[in-house]
Design a protein around this motif. Structure first.
Motif, PDB file in Angstrom:
ATOM      1  N   ARG A 280       0.806  -1.225   0.000  1.00 51.61           N
ATOM      2  CA  ARG A 280       0.000   0.000   0.000  1.00 51.61           C
ATOM      3  C   ARG A 280       0.834   1.268   0.000  1.00 51.61           C
ATOM      4  N   ILE A 281       1.982   1.218   0.672  1.00 54.01           N
ATOM      5  CA  ILE A 281       2.873   2.372   0.666  1.00 54.01           C
ATOM      6  C   ILE A 281       4.269   1.899   0.292  1.00 54.01           C
ATOM      7  N   PRO A 282       5.128   2.793  -0.216  1.00 52.32           N
ATOM      8  CA  PRO A 282       6.488   2.381  -0.561  1.00 52.32           C
ATOM      9  C   PRO A 282       7.231   1.847   0.663  1.00 52.32           C
ATOM     10  N   ARG A 283       8.088   0.868   0.442  1.00 55.53           N
ATOM     11  CA  ARG A 283       8.841   0.265   1.539  1.00 55.53           C
ATOM     12  C   ARG A 283       9.672   1.305   2.280  1.00 55.53           C
ATOM     13  N   ARG A 284      10.318   2.190   1.530  1.00 59.52           N
ATOM     14  CA  ARG A 284      11.211   3.163   2.169  1.00 59.52           C
ATOM     15  C   ARG A 284      10.456   4.081   3.125  1.00 59.52           C
ATOM     16  N   ARG A 285       9.177   4.390   2.782  1.00 59.40           N
ATOM     17  CA  ARG A 285       8.386   5.256   3.656  1.00 59.40           C
ATOM     18  C   ARG A 285       8.031   4.517   4.941  1.00 59.40           C
ATOM     19  N   GLN A 286       7.731   3.238   4.828  1.00 57.97           N
ATOM     20  CA  GLN A 286       7.406   2.450   6.022  1.00 57.97           C
ATOM     21  C   GLN A 286       8.606   2.372   6.955  1.00 57.97           C
ATOM     22  N   VAL A 287       9.796   2.154   6.383  1.00 59.37           N
ATOM     23  CA  VAL A 287      11.004   2.099   7.213  1.00 59.37           C
ATOM     24  C   VAL A 287      11.260   3.446   7.876  1.00 59.37           C
ATOM     25  N   ARG A 288      11.025   4.525   7.131  1.00 63.29           N
ATOM     26  CA  ARG A 288      11.215   5.859   7.718  1.00 63.29           C
ATOM     27  C   ARG A 288      10.301   6.066   8.912  1.00 63.29           C
ATOM     28  N   HIS A 289       9.033   5.652   8.788  1.00 61.90           N
ATOM     29  CA  HIS A 289       8.106   5.788   9.917  1.00 61.90           C
ATOM     30  C   HIS A 289       8.632   5.031  11.140  1.00 61.90           C
ATOM     31  N   PHE A 291      11.753   4.268  11.946  1.00 61.03           N
ATOM     32  CA  PHE A 291      12.911   4.931  12.545  1.00 61.03           C
ATOM     33  C   PHE A 291      12.508   6.203  13.294  1.00 61.03           C
ATOM     34  N   VAL A 292      11.535   6.936  12.778  1.00 57.79           N
ATOM     35  CA  VAL A 292      11.061   8.138  13.480  1.00 57.79           C
ATOM     36  C   VAL A 292      10.503   7.762  14.847  1.00 57.79           C
ATOM     37  N   ILE A 293       9.690   6.698  14.889  1.00 57.97           N
ATOM     38  CA  ILE A 293       9.121   6.258  16.166  1.00 57.97           C
ATOM     39  C   ILE A 293      10.224   5.819  17.125  1.00 57.97           C
ATOM     40  N   MET A 294      11.179   5.013  16.636  1.00 58.15           N
ATOM     41  CA  MET A 294      12.259   4.544  17.508  1.00 58.15           C
ATOM     42  C   MET A 294      13.092   5.691  18.052  1.00 58.15           C
ATOM     43  N   PHE A 324       7.528  -1.191  18.979  1.00 54.46           N
ATOM     44  CA  PHE A 324       6.551  -1.010  17.902  1.00 54.46           C
ATOM     45  C   PHE A 324       7.241  -0.488  16.645  1.00 54.46           C
ATOM     46  N   GLY A 325       8.076   0.528  16.788  1.00 51.09           N
ATOM     47  CA  GLY A 325       8.782   1.093  15.645  1.00 51.09           C
ATOM     48  C   GLY A 325       9.715   0.095  14.996  1.00 51.09           C
ATOM     49  N   TRP A 326      10.405  -0.702  15.827  1.00 44.96           N
ATOM     50  CA  TRP A 326      11.341  -1.689  15.270  1.00 44.96           C
ATOM     51  C   TRP A 326      10.594  -2.737  14.454  1.00 44.96           C
ATOM     52  N   SER A 327       9.479  -3.251  14.971  1.00 51.69           N
ATOM     53  CA  SER A 327       8.775  -4.314  14.254  1.00 51.69           C
ATOM     54  C   SER A 327       8.021  -3.783  13.044  1.00 51.69           C
ATOM     55  N   LEU A 328       7.798  -2.487  12.975  1.00 45.95           N
ATOM     56  CA  LEU A 328       7.251  -1.887  11.760  1.00 45.95           C
ATOM     57  C   LEU A 328       8.259  -1.994  10.617  1.00 45.95           C
ATOM     58  N   ASN A 329       9.542  -1.914  10.962  1.00 44.42           N
ATOM     59  CA  ASN A 329      10.633  -1.961   9.981  1.00 44.42           C
ATOM     60  C   ASN A 329      11.041  -3.355   9.564  1.00 44.42           C
ATOM     61  N   LEU A 386      20.593   2.604  18.400  1.00 42.86           N
ATOM     62  CA  LEU A 386      19.653   3.042  17.376  1.00 42.86           C
ATOM     63  C   LEU A 386      20.353   3.942  16.363  1.00 42.86           C
ATOM     64  N   GLY A 387      21.252   4.814  16.864  1.00 42.21           N
ATOM     65  CA  GLY A 387      21.972   5.712  15.969  1.00 42.21           C
ATOM     66  C   GLY A 387      22.787   4.964  14.923  1.00 42.21           C
ATOM     67  N   VAL A 388      23.360   3.818  15.309  1.00 47.69           N
ATOM     68  CA  VAL A 388      24.123   3.015  14.350  1.00 47.69           C
ATOM     69  C   VAL A 388      23.206   2.509  13.239  1.00 47.69           C
ATOM     70  N   GLY A 389      22.054   1.946  13.614  1.00 43.31           N
ATOM     71  CA  GLY A 389      21.118   1.435  12.620  1.00 43.31           C
ATOM     72  C   GLY A 389      20.559   2.532  11.731  1.00 43.31           C
ATOM     73  N   LEU A 390      20.214   3.667  12.325  1.00 43.84           N
ATOM     74  CA  LEU A 390      19.682   4.786  11.553  1.00 43.84           C
ATOM     75  C   LEU A 390      20.728   5.327  10.587  1.00 43.84           C
ATOM     76  N   GLY A 391      21.967   5.429  11.054  1.00 44.99           N
ATOM     77  CA  GLY A 391      23.034   5.895  10.181  1.00 44.99           C
ATOM     78  C   GLY A 391      23.246   4.962   9.000  1.00 44.99           C
ATOM     79  N   ALA A 392      23.164   3.650   9.251  1.00 48.53           N
ATOM     80  CA  ALA A 392      23.322   2.676   8.163  1.00 48.53           C
ATOM     81  C   ALA A 392      22.205   2.840   7.134  1.00 48.53           C
TER      82      ALA A 392
END
Length: 408
Positions: A280-289, A291-294, A324-329, A386-392
């Protein structure tokens, strides 16, 4: 994908997801069930808290090491044989833990548990991609994550109850019984999903070239870091549960379940939303959501611990929302990893799990003992991981945008 997938599983999709989730649950169940009994085991066998922590790190390093091979073995010999052998070894190791009379024996059999427990998680991911196209695979992966979340929620409840009403040995007898039941279920119901045309030769040179290909691909490394290291920030609290819940929050062994229920509810909720978003939505947008929550929750957790004394009334909520944010990704990023090299999905799943599990081992053996004395230090460390994962993820998006735009 197996060209004969439609004929392999005649039952409802949720039933296959439940079976695969049960396979994946074996690993976390063998951690969370015995955490409430830490102090009792230590007193019974004369072990120090640091020695007891090594039963965790030994398990996790064994888990990480063998994860390098579960997937590759399943690419060569099939999914079913690898799972059946691994579950049998886990059952035997659980019996060894139940009979252990000293810390050395317990560490040895915990290592053996770790070496075998990862097969279910690694192979189940490959089975999903064997059976389903990408959008359906994401939905099934999300269903697996939802079912998977049940184990860590109920494991400490069962472990605490068994410890209080029986003794710590009963916990490992219980794990052995679960493994035996699971072995029979896999033998009876799980089909072989690896098509004969997709089998890979099992020889050292081929394995080395495969791992070299994956390990040298920066896209793979960045995706593995993006999915695995943020989880370490969550797993830090799981590994530090005796100190965090018992020491800082003052909960008894039978009250640990509050932490696990809230955290796993977050994981299950995020996985459910991820499945609803599939296609329903692009994968990259779902991952962004995600990471924002985390990032928001990790920041709130740190600020709250800096301003207030830790208390059960608020300390568990940011961790649950982080979950919740992690399992969304994770369903999305995991499928991206598996689709980098379709002919080596088992190996890709293995190496992804190895990266995450090796990091878990470092957290268990080094980082958790270093920071679990302070909730502020734990919150700082969770934010840093989290910063390591977000940076990657940000680097991958900048350098290889086509990798995350593939919606196929």
């Amino acid at each position: 994908m197996n060209p004969e997938a439609d004929r392999l599983w005649r039952g409802p999709r949720w039933a296959l997801a439940a079976l695969l989730a049960t396979l994946g649950m074996l690993g976390p169940f063998s951690i969370d069930t015995y955490l409430p009994a830490f102090s009792g085991i230590a007193a019974s066998i004369g072990a120090t808290p640091v020695e007891m922590q090594q039963t965790l790190s030994a398990y996790l390093f064994g888990f990480a090491l063998m994860n390098l091979f579960h997937g590759a073995l399943s690419d060569s010999f099939g999914r079913r044989p690898v799972v059946l052998v691994a579950v049998a070894v886990f059952a035997a190791a659980s019996v060894g833990c139940a009979l252990a009379s000293g810390i050395g024996q317990l560490v040895f059999f915990r290592t053996l548990q770790g070496l075998s427990a990862g097969a279910g998680m690694v192979v189940s991911r490959a089975v999903i991609r064997d059976m389903f196209p990408p959008a359906d695979a994401q939905r099934v992966m999300s269903q697996v994550t939802i079912y998977f979340g049940v184990a860590p929620a109920i494991a400490p409840i069962i472990g605490g109850w068994l410890f209080v009403h029986a003794d710590w040995h009963t916990i490992f007898w219980f794990l052995a019984a679960i493994a035996a039941t699971l072995w029979l279920s896999v033998w009876r119901f799980l089909p072989e999903t690896l098509h004969h045309s997709q089998k890979q030769p099992f020889e050292a040179g081929h394995l080395f070239r495969g791992y070299l290909q994956l390990g040298a691909d920066p896209r793979f490394i960045l995706l593995a870091l993006a999915s695995g290291v943020p989880f370490n920030g969550l797993f830090l609290y799981v590994l530090s549960a005796p100190a965090f819940l018992g020491g800082h929050l003052g909960l008894g062994p039978t009250e640990f379940f509050w932490f696990f229920v809230l955290t796993i509810s977050g994981i299950m909720g995020g996985a459910w939303v991820s499945g609803r978003m599939a296609g329903r939505i692009p994968r990259r947008r779902q991952v962004r959501h995600g990471f924002v929550i985390m990032f928001a929750m990790a920041s709130v957790n740190l600020i709250a611990n800096l301003l207030f004394d830790p208390h059960v009334s608020w300390a568990l909520i940011p961790i649950a929302l982080f979950a919740f944010g992690w399992s969304l990704n994770v369903p999305v990023v995991t499928l991206m990893v598996l689709d980098l090299y379709p002919a080596r999905r088992g190996m890709a799943s293995s190496l992804q799990s190895f990266v995450a599990s090796a990091a878990n081992g470092v957290v268990a053996g080094v980082i958790a003992p270093m920071v679990m004395h302070s909730t502020v230090a734990m919150a700082w460390m969770a934010l840093a991981m989290l910063g390591v994962g977000l940076g990657a993820w940000l680097w991958l998006r900048h350098r290889w945008p086509d990798t995350i735009r593939l919606e196929g």
